[in-house]
Design a protein around this motif. Structure first.
Motif, PDB file in Angstrom:
ATOM      1  N   PHE A  10       8.545   3.959   1.010  1.00 57.01           N
ATOM      2  CA  PHE A  10       9.152   5.287   1.107  1.00 57.01           C
ATOM      3  C   PHE A  10      10.534   5.167   1.749  1.00 57.01           C
ATOM      4  O   PHE A  10      10.866   4.162   2.393  1.00 57.01           O
ATOM      5  N   SER A  34       0.831  -1.203   0.000  1.00 58.97           N
ATOM      6  CA  SER A  34       0.000   0.000   0.000  1.00 58.97           C
ATOM      7  C   SER A  34       0.867   1.254   0.000  1.00 58.97           C
ATOM      8  O   SER A  34       0.394   2.337  -0.350  1.00 58.97           O
ATOM      9  N   ASP A  35       2.166   1.088   0.388  1.00 54.34           N
ATOM     10  CA  ASP A  35       3.060   2.248   0.384  1.00 54.34           C
ATOM     11  C   ASP A  35       4.506   1.777   0.513  1.00 54.34           C
ATOM     12  O   ASP A  35       4.789   0.675   0.996  1.00 54.34           O
TER      13      ASP A  35
END
Length: 291
Positions: free
Chosen positions: A238, A235-236
């Motif tokens: 970073f 979902s993500d």
């Protein structure tokens, strides 16, 4: 065509009435019913269990009396699965050892005077984690899996706490663990990274399918930095500053252990390196991880 180990050589052409196999160094024989050398039996085996029983009985008798073999590994293709009950029943008493997507493997210990010494099927899974460390930017790569949530409140999805973690995954069959960890990073985030060192591993019992699990964690150096997540898995993803990562409190136990080992790696520079390593009886390549 012959089969041999250090002390047994068999010219199978002289024994067309029995099942052909490959002799191993432990005086066992692997009989693959789908192998080309057994194709002359295929029609008979598929049509008649009585014929299979006779061929199997004659084969066992020869394995014992002619070559003093100690064990049989019988591989049955799924198309011939009707033969499994016959092999398992009297007088053969083969035991189920394991199965793959298209083959069932059964075993029979032939030495009545000694206990069965055949090894059980492999009972462990292996996974890896990738701590991608960008020294130049002083960042580490973090991800949030799409399906991994801490469901503290099943009624309120907004209260679900997301797990922060490093990229990870499970080895494919025949894959080197170093290749696996690089592949997982690339598949999940589209970042190319190179293994630098191993900083630790976890051993866990009674895990998936009630087997043992080993999870190895590597430090990798990124060769690219732009992130493109796989929406089917994440979902993500970073880049997180190292200082923030080391101060994180909401981590599951294994992620806490990884973070602590990474902190020790930063402090001491110590890790475990990979070197090519061969093993005489292995058909694939090997790797030694050591200091």
């Amino acid at each position: 065509m012959s089969s041999s180990n250090s002390h047994i050589q068999i010219e199978w052409e002289q024994y067309p009435h029995i099942l052909t196999g490959k002799i191993d160094i432990f005086s066992g024989i692997t009989v693959d019913l789908s192998a080309s050398e057994n194709h002359h039996h295929s029609n008979s085996l598929s049509k008649s269990s009585e014929i299979f029983s006779k061929i199997l009985s004659d084969s066992i008798e020869n394995y014992i009396e002619r070559w003093n073999l100690r064990a049989i590994w019988l591989k049955i293709p799924i198309q011939a699965s009707h033969l499994i009950p016959l092999a398992a029943s009297s007088p053969f008493h083969f035991q189920l050892h394991h199965c793959t997507s298209d083959t069932i493997c059964m075993t029979k210990w032939l030495v009545n005077e000694t206990p069965n010494k055949l090894p059980p099927y492999c009972t462990a899974s292996i996974g890896c984690g990738a701590l991608v460390f960008d020294r130049e930017k002083d960042n580490v790569l973090m991800v949030i899996e799409k399906y991994l949530w801490d469901k503290t409140d099943h009624e309120d999805t907004n209260s679900m706490r997301r797990y922060y973690k490093i990229p990870s995954g499970t080895l494919d069959v025949g894959e080197d663990i170093g290749e696996c960890v690089q592949r997982e990073v690339l598949e999940e985030t589209n970042i190319r990274a190179k293994v630098q060192t191993l900083i630790g591993f976890r051993e866990l019992h009674k895990f998936r399918f009630d087997t043992d699990d080993f999870h190895f964690c590597f430090v990798l150096e990124p060769e690219t930095r732009e992130i493109t997540i796989d929406p089917e898995e994440l979902s993500d993803a970073f880049w997180m500053p190292v200082k923030e990562y080391l101060e994180m409190t909401e981590l599951v136990p294994i992620q806490e252990s990884i973070r602590d080992s990474f902190a020790e790696y930063l402090r001491t520079g110590r890790g475990i390196e990979a070197k090519d390593c061969t093993f005489p009886n292995a058909r694939g390549k090997g790797t030694w991880y050591g200091i």
